[in-house]
Motif scaffolding. Structure first.
Motif, PDB file in Angstrom:
ATOM      1  N   TYR A 184       0.799  -1.222   0.000  1.00  0.00           N
ATOM      2  CA  TYR A 184       0.000   0.000   0.000  1.00  0.00           C
ATOM      3  C   TYR A 184       0.835   1.277   0.000  1.00  0.00           C
ATOM      4  O   TYR A 184       0.289   2.372   0.141  1.00  0.00           O
ATOM      5  N   ALA A 185       2.148   1.173  -0.148  1.00  0.00           N
ATOM      6  CA  ALA A 185       3.040   2.333   0.013  1.00  0.00           C
ATOM      7  C   ALA A 185       2.709   3.509  -0.903  1.00  0.00           C
ATOM      8  O   ALA A 185       2.932   4.666  -0.544  1.00  0.00           O
ATOM      9  N   SER A 186       2.160   3.237  -2.088  1.00  0.00           N
ATOM     10  CA  SER A 186       1.875   4.316  -3.039  1.00  0.00           C
ATOM     11  C   SER A 186       0.458   4.859  -2.927  1.00  0.00           C
ATOM     12  O   SER A 186       0.093   5.793  -3.647  1.00  0.00           O
ATOM     13  N   ASP A 187      -0.351   4.308  -2.036  1.00  0.00           N
ATOM     14  CA  ASP A 187      -1.740   4.752  -1.895  1.00  0.00           C
ATOM     15  C   ASP A 187      -1.825   6.121  -1.233  1.00  0.00           C
ATOM     16  O   ASP A 187      -1.038   6.436  -0.328  1.00  0.00           O
ATOM     17  N   ALA A 188      -2.812   6.915  -1.647  1.00  0.00           N
ATOM     18  CA  ALA A 188      -3.011   8.234  -1.052  1.00  0.00           C
ATOM     19  C   ALA A 188      -3.352   8.140   0.419  1.00  0.00           C
ATOM     20  O   ALA A 188      -3.025   9.026   1.207  1.00  0.00           O
ATOM     21  N   ALA A 189      -4.026   7.055   0.818  1.00  0.00           N
ATOM     22  CA  ALA A 189      -4.443   6.885   2.207  1.00  0.00           C
ATOM     23  C   ALA A 189      -3.488   5.996   2.991  1.00  0.00           C
ATOM     24  O   ALA A 189      -3.820   5.536   4.086  1.00  0.00           O
ATOM     25  N   PHE A 190      -2.267   5.769   2.457  1.00  0.00           N
ATOM     26  CA  PHE A 190      -1.320   4.866   3.110  1.00  0.00           C
ATOM     27  C   PHE A 190      -1.005   5.312   4.531  1.00  0.00           C
ATOM     28  O   PHE A 190      -0.819   6.487   4.810  1.00  0.00           O
ATOM     29  N   ARG A 191      -0.921   4.309   5.411  1.00  0.00           N
ATOM     30  CA  ARG A 191      -0.513   4.542   6.795  1.00  0.00           C
ATOM     31  C   ARG A 191       0.459   3.445   7.189  1.00  0.00           C
ATOM     32  O   ARG A 191       0.141   2.267   7.110  1.00  0.00           O
ATOM     33  N   LEU A 192       1.686   3.809   7.553  1.00  0.00           N
ATOM     34  CA  LEU A 192       2.713   2.856   7.937  1.00  0.00           C
ATOM     35  C   LEU A 192       2.385   2.267   9.312  1.00  0.00           C
ATOM     36  O   LEU A 192       2.075   3.001  10.247  1.00  0.00           O
ATOM     37  N   TYR A 193       2.437   0.937   9.418  1.00  0.00           N
ATOM     38  CA  TYR A 193       2.170   0.264  10.691  1.00  0.00           C
ATOM     39  C   TYR A 193       3.404  -0.495  11.155  1.00  0.00           C
ATOM     40  O   TYR A 193       4.044  -1.216  10.385  1.00  0.00           O
ATOM     41  N   SER A 194       3.715  -0.352  12.439  1.00  0.00           N
ATOM     42  CA  SER A 194       4.752  -1.165  13.047  1.00  0.00           C
ATOM     43  C   SER A 194       4.142  -2.527  13.371  1.00  0.00           C
ATOM     44  O   SER A 194       2.913  -2.668  13.410  1.00  0.00           O
ATOM     45  N   PRO A 195       4.962  -3.560  13.618  1.00  0.00           N
ATOM     46  CA  PRO A 195       4.401  -4.861  14.002  1.00  0.00           C
ATOM     47  C   PRO A 195       3.509  -4.769  15.238  1.00  0.00           C
ATOM     48  O   PRO A 195       2.480  -5.446  15.324  1.00  0.00           O
ATOM     49  N   GLU A 196       3.897  -3.914  16.187  1.00  0.00           N
ATOM     50  CA  GLU A 196       3.098  -3.758  17.416  1.00  0.00           C
ATOM     51  C   GLU A 196       1.751  -3.120  17.114  1.00  0.00           C
ATOM     52  O   GLU A 196       0.714  -3.538  17.648  1.00  0.00           O
ATOM     53  N   GLU A 197       1.743  -2.092  16.255  1.00  0.00           N
ATOM     54  CA  GLU A 197       0.487  -1.442  15.888  1.00  0.00           C
ATOM     55  C   GLU A 197      -0.403  -2.391  15.086  1.00  0.00           C
ATOM     56  O   GLU A 197      -1.620  -2.413  15.273  1.00  0.00           O
TER      57      GLU A 197
END
Length: 310
Positions: A184-197
């Protein structure tokens, strides 16, 4: 602005008032709600919302009349603030939304920070708001519905994969986070998640996994409801895409939930992702409605606010 309106941070004790606010707003803007108390609690628990830390409410005479949902999202290398403002009908055109808007803009400092918001074309107040402040439309989220799943062609790669519902979601959180963050890295709504999140996020969903040779190749997150189901997210490892695995994974989930006219499945897909739109159509999904995503920088919005209202 109405001098009797005050703006303050959201409190845990506001939950019942927020549900009531959405119920009133939905009487004139059906796309806004209503929502239930459990749904609101689950929404606040999402990692990006941080318990509503950056949410703001508007009060008049001790009664909640407006809400700004605001969350800072890590897009990997840069950040974006997402904003949604809901005001009860009787408090509109009295500066309530503007006061909430000003308070949210004051949270951050950088003028280059992108501010995004989602607005349905049939929400007149929302469309007027983005027009006044000069937001630019960057994509649409297409709401799609399936009532009769269509079986996809079964490729050799897909036939070799095993698909099952995950038992211990924490055990696969790191692998799912990696696939999500790359797919999803190129998506406008992308949100990076850590393993914990991601582990926290997965506890609120039903998790289906596609595996090949003991490696997680893709996932599907669903939210079953009483008379329907919702697919929240689907992704396949980019290194393993283009082999039909995603289609077989989604079809497996649809049939496991016995999707039908009486028990339909819903999902959203970006207008900027024609490949996904094509895949979902092949599986039996049909477009039902559209929600527009708008964006502007914080500096552009502050300038527009001063030109229009000062």
């Amino acid at each position: 602005m109405d001098d009797s309106i005050t703006i303050r941070p959201l409190r845990e004790t506001d939950a019942d008032a927020v549900v009531a606010l959405y119920s009133k707003a939905a009487t004139v803007e059906p796309r806004l709600g209503p929502i239930t108390l459990p749904q609101w609690g689950q929404f606040l628990k999402l990692p990006q919302n941080r318990g509503g830390r950056d949410f703001r409410v508007a009060e008049r005479n001790g009664r909640l009349v407006g809400l700004a949902e605001s969350s800072l999202r890590d897009h990997g290398g840069h950040h974006c603030r997402f904003l949604k403002i809901v005001v009860v009908p009787e408090a509109r055109r009295r500066g309530t939304a503007l006061a909430l808007f000003d308070d949210v803009l004051a949270i951050d400092a950088g003028d280059d920070l992108a501010i995004q918001t989602l607005v349905s074309p049939d929400w007149p107040a929302g469309m007027a708001f983005v027009s006044v402040f000069g937001f630019a439309r960057i994509e649409s989220e297409i709401g799609m519905k399936c009532v009769e799943p269509l079986q996809p062609a079964r490729t050799l790669a897909a036939a070799r994969a095993s698909i099952e519902r995950a038992g211990d979601v924490t055990a696969c959180a790191a692998e799912i986070a990696h696939i999500h963050n790359t797919a999803y890295a190129s998506d406008a709504a992308f949100r990076l998640y850590s393993p914990e999140e991601m582990a926290q996020l997965l506890t609120e969903s039903e998790v289906w996994i596609a595996s090949e040779d003991g490696q997680v190749s893709g996932f599907c997150l669903t939210e079953p409801e009483q008379n329907s189901m919702w697919i929240e997210s689907v992704a396949v490892d980019p290194a393993r895409q283009g082999r039909g695995l995603g289609q077989v994974l989604v079809y497996h989930v649809l049939t496991a939930h016995e999707v039908s006219v009486e028990h339909p499945c819903w999902l959203n897909v970006s207008s900027r992702n024609p490949a996904a739109l094509k895949i979902y159509r092949r599986l039996g999904f049909r477009p039902q409605h559209e929600t527009c995503r708008f964006s502007a920088t914080r500096g552009e919005l502050i300038a527009a606010r001063h030109r229009r209202f000062n």
